[in-house]
Design a protein around this motif. Sequence first.
Motif, PDB file in Angstrom:
ATOM      1  N   ALA A  79       7.564  11.547  18.931  1.00  0.00           N
ATOM      2  CA  ALA A  79       8.775  10.281  18.507  1.00  0.00           C
ATOM      3  C   ALA A  79       8.232   8.783  18.554  1.00  0.00           C
ATOM      4  N   GLN A  80       7.458   8.016  18.296  1.00  0.00           N
ATOM      5  CA  GLN A  80       6.668   7.054  17.408  1.00  0.00           C
ATOM      6  C   GLN A  80       6.075   7.000  16.136  1.00  0.00           C
ATOM      7  N   GLU A  81       5.535   8.401  15.878  1.00  0.00           N
ATOM      8  CA  GLU A  81       4.814   8.576  14.824  1.00  0.00           C
ATOM      9  C   GLU A  81       6.140   8.672  14.190  1.00  0.00           C
ATOM     10  N   VAL A  82       7.050   9.601  14.146  1.00  0.00           N
ATOM     11  CA  VAL A  82       8.465   9.499  13.731  1.00  0.00           C
ATOM     12  C   VAL A  82       9.277   8.311  13.212  1.00  0.00           C
ATOM     13  N   GLN A  83       9.223   7.327  14.278  1.00  0.00           N
ATOM     14  CA  GLN A  83       9.889   6.193  13.907  1.00  0.00           C
ATOM     15  C   GLN A  83       8.856   5.388  12.952  1.00  0.00           C
ATOM     16  N   LEU A  84       7.746   5.522  12.854  1.00  0.00           N
ATOM     17  CA  LEU A  84       6.786   5.075  12.141  1.00  0.00           C
ATOM     18  C   LEU A  84       7.086   5.179  10.911  1.00  0.00           C
ATOM     19  N   LEU A  85       6.780   6.680  10.385  1.00  0.00           N
ATOM     20  CA  LEU A  85       7.369   7.926   8.977  1.00  0.00           C
ATOM     21  C   LEU A  85       9.109   7.157   8.102  1.00  0.00           C
ATOM     22  N   ARG A  86       9.521   6.533   9.445  1.00  0.00           N
ATOM     23  CA  ARG A  86      11.512   6.237   9.129  1.00  0.00           C
ATOM     24  C   ARG A  86      10.517   4.634   8.530  1.00  0.00           C
ATOM     25  N   GLU A  87      10.077   3.879   9.263  1.00  0.00           N
ATOM     26  CA  GLU A  87       9.872   2.911   8.970  1.00  0.00           C
ATOM     27  C   GLU A  87       9.080   2.581   7.313  1.00  0.00           C
ATOM     28  N   ARG A  88       8.481   3.521   6.776  1.00  0.00           N
ATOM     29  CA  ARG A  88       8.118   3.557   6.228  1.00  0.00           C
ATOM     30  C   ARG A  88       8.419   3.633   4.874  1.00  0.00           C
ATOM     31  N   SER A  89       8.402   2.866   2.705  1.00  0.00           N
ATOM     32  CA  SER A  89       9.109   2.546   2.212  1.00  0.00           C
ATOM     33  C   SER A  89       8.224   3.760   1.311  1.00  0.00           C
ATOM     34  N   GLU A  90       9.531   4.243   0.248  1.00  0.00           N
ATOM     35  CA  GLU A  90       8.780   5.861  -1.041  1.00  0.00           C
ATOM     36  C   GLU A  90       7.231   4.943  -1.023  1.00  0.00           C
ATOM     37  N   ASP A  91       5.904   3.597  -1.799  1.00  0.00           N
ATOM     38  CA  ASP A  91       5.019   3.750  -2.446  1.00  0.00           C
ATOM     39  C   ASP A  91       4.532   4.040  -1.222  1.00  0.00           C
ATOM     40  N   GLU A  92       4.641   3.958   0.200  1.00  0.00           N
ATOM     41  CA  GLU A  92       3.705   4.515   1.479  1.00  0.00           C
ATOM     42  C   GLU A  92       3.306   5.642   1.629  1.00  0.00           C
ATOM     43  N   TYR A  93       4.084   6.471   0.939  1.00  0.00           N
ATOM     44  CA  TYR A  93       3.879   8.382   1.560  1.00  0.00           C
ATOM     45  C   TYR A  93       2.520   8.076   0.983  1.00  0.00           C
ATOM     46  N   GLU A  94       2.016   7.835  -0.016  1.00  0.00           N
ATOM     47  CA  GLU A  94       1.354   8.835  -0.250  1.00  0.00           C
ATOM     48  C   GLU A  94      -0.326   8.131   0.171  1.00  0.00           C
ATOM     49  N   ASN A  95      -0.150   7.423   0.436  1.00  0.00           N
ATOM     50  CA  ASN A  95      -1.825   6.876   2.214  1.00  0.00           C
ATOM     51  C   ASN A  95      -1.409   7.185   2.962  1.00  0.00           C
ATOM     52  N   HIS A  96       0.275   7.157   3.687  1.00  0.00           N
ATOM     53  CA  HIS A  96      -0.413   7.852   4.884  1.00  0.00           C
ATOM     54  C   HIS A  96      -0.319   9.327   4.940  1.00  0.00           C
ATOM     55  N   PHE A  97      -0.712  10.139   3.315  1.00  0.00           N
ATOM     56  CA  PHE A  97      -1.152  11.567   3.667  1.00  0.00           C
ATOM     57  C   PHE A  97      -2.227  11.424   3.464  1.00  0.00           C
ATOM     58  N   LEU A  98      -2.837  10.746   2.300  1.00  0.00           N
ATOM     59  CA  LEU A  98      -4.159  10.338   2.743  1.00  0.00           C
ATOM     60  C   LEU A  98      -4.502  10.534   3.878  1.00  0.00           C
ATOM     61  N   GLU A  99      -4.203   9.029   4.632  1.00  0.00           N
ATOM     62  CA  GLU A  99      -5.310   9.473   5.806  1.00  0.00           C
ATOM     63  C   GLU A  99      -5.631  10.284   6.299  1.00  0.00           C
ATOM     64  N   ILE A 100      -3.960  11.634   6.597  1.00  0.00           N
ATOM     65  CA  ILE A 100      -3.899  12.552   6.919  1.00  0.00           C
ATOM     66  C   ILE A 100      -5.341  13.245   6.679  1.00  0.00           C
ATOM     67  N   GLU A 101      -5.737  13.518   5.796  1.00  0.00           N
ATOM     68  CA  GLU A 101      -6.002  14.162   4.436  1.00  0.00           C
ATOM     69  C   GLU A 101      -7.236  13.527   5.225  1.00  0.00           C
ATOM     70  N   THR A 102      -7.998  12.541   5.016  1.00  0.00           N
ATOM     71  CA  THR A 102      -9.286  12.075   5.494  1.00  0.00           C
ATOM     72  C   THR A 102      -9.476  12.147   7.273  1.00  0.00           C
ATOM     73  N   LYS A 103      -9.033  12.145   7.928  1.00  0.00           N
ATOM     74  CA  LYS A 103      -9.093  12.540   9.017  1.00  0.00           C
ATOM     75  C   LYS A 103      -9.625  14.609   9.314  1.00  0.00           C
ATOM     76  N   LEU A 104      -8.894  15.406   8.113  1.00  0.00           N
ATOM     77  CA  LEU A 104      -9.393  16.887   8.172  1.00  0.00           C
ATOM     78  C   LEU A 104     -10.829  17.007   7.139  1.00  0.00           C
ATOM     79  N   LEU A 105     -11.109  16.148   6.351  1.00  0.00           N
ATOM     80  CA  LEU A 105     -11.668  16.067   5.304  1.00  0.00           C
ATOM     81  C   LEU A 105     -13.326  15.356   6.538  1.00  0.00           C
ATOM     82  N   GLN A 106     -12.962  14.605   6.973  1.00  0.00           N
ATOM     83  CA  GLN A 106     -14.081  13.852   8.559  1.00  0.00           C
ATOM     84  C   GLN A 106     -14.607  15.226   9.215  1.00  0.00           C
ATOM     85  N   ILE A 107     -13.202  16.382   9.905  1.00  0.00           N
ATOM     86  CA  ILE A 107     -13.686  17.663  11.206  1.00  0.00           C
ATOM     87  C   ILE A 107     -14.172  18.482   9.847  1.00  0.00           C
TER      88      ILE A 107
END
Length: 394
Positions: free
Chosen positions: A267-295
């Motif tokens: 719920a906390q993650e969804v709430q943070l996602l709702r609060e993002r503006s359109e130009d922040e979407y790419e950075n959000h997915f890049l953060e997830i991708e970076t974590k996957l890359l580390q693994i």
Amino acid sequence: MKQIGKVACCLCLAALLSACSSTPEGEEGVSSQIKTEDRFQQAMGVHLQWQQRLGDVAAFAVYSPDQYATLTASWQKATAIHQEMKDNPSLAFESYSLFSSQTYLDRYFEEIGRVTAALARLQDLKTVADDVLAPAMTQLNYLDSIDARHYYRSEYVRLTRLYAKLFRLVEDDALSDAGEEQEEFLSRGHSLEVRTIKKIHVAPQEDALEVLRSNDVKDYAPISFARVESEILNAKGVIERSPRAFGQIEQAVEKIRFELAHAAHIAQEVQLLRERSEDEYENHFLEIETKLLQISLALNDSDLRDRPLKMQAAQIKQAVTETRRQPSPDQPELNPDGQVSALHQLVSAQQAQIKALQAQLAQTNNERHAIPLAPHTSGKTAHQPQLTEASLPE
């Protein structure tokens, strides 16, 4: 002279006869006094014995309240008389009242006789009741051990009234009726036991769920919220089937706690996602991708960023599975046991990361599909994506 001698002789004989006749009466009085003294000393010893014997007599109250009341009342009277005689021994031989010829000793032993008879009756009832009502006694003792009265006072009181009725039936020698009533008692006792165990183990988790509800978690993370509700129902089912299987109950409760924490985080993650503006979407997915890359780099030094996020997660999961099956070539100095231990630690950490990422990916992928990438406007609007059930491929 002869006449005078005859008179003197008669007087001597009369004196001798008088002396002979008075001797038995004196001896009888002394003997009676000795017997009375013996009874007084006997009363002192008897009282000490009964004090020790009645130390735990309260446990007999359940078998017959009337007999128990008779016993305690007579014992109190006997104790009061005993104390009076102890303080003033001469009272022992005096009349107890103006309307009775009984002495204090007589009245004391009369009360002790009532105590003896009442206790004998209680002991007989105990022998029968302990056999006939053993299941009911065991059930009530267990309810007391889990403090059922604290959680459901009214139901507990009603149950104890039925419990007392069972003993009255035994006292009346209505053993068949007592057996039938005992079945009703056991059924109600089991129901109270189940409710109490739910109250102890599940109610706190339900309260925690209500806190999430008040924080709009059901709106932000309806799927995760529903999982908590499902685990709560499962725990209640376990308790209803086996309310004393505490190992299984604790496992079910742990699952509830896990899903509660998971729902709160999602719920906390969804709430943070709702609060993002359109130009922040790419950075959000890049953060997830970076974590996957580390693994993936930690697993086999591979870079999977040229593939979709869901595919990256699937390949990482496959790599973890293969790594668990093979010894690690990077640690030749470890013995087999050491390799297995180190690998388990690595995999556990990786699985935890992947599980968190899978949940996050499920939300973000739905968000990506639900939100059209419209051209930029002057006013930036936070989109409200609707979440659906999503999972990564096995």
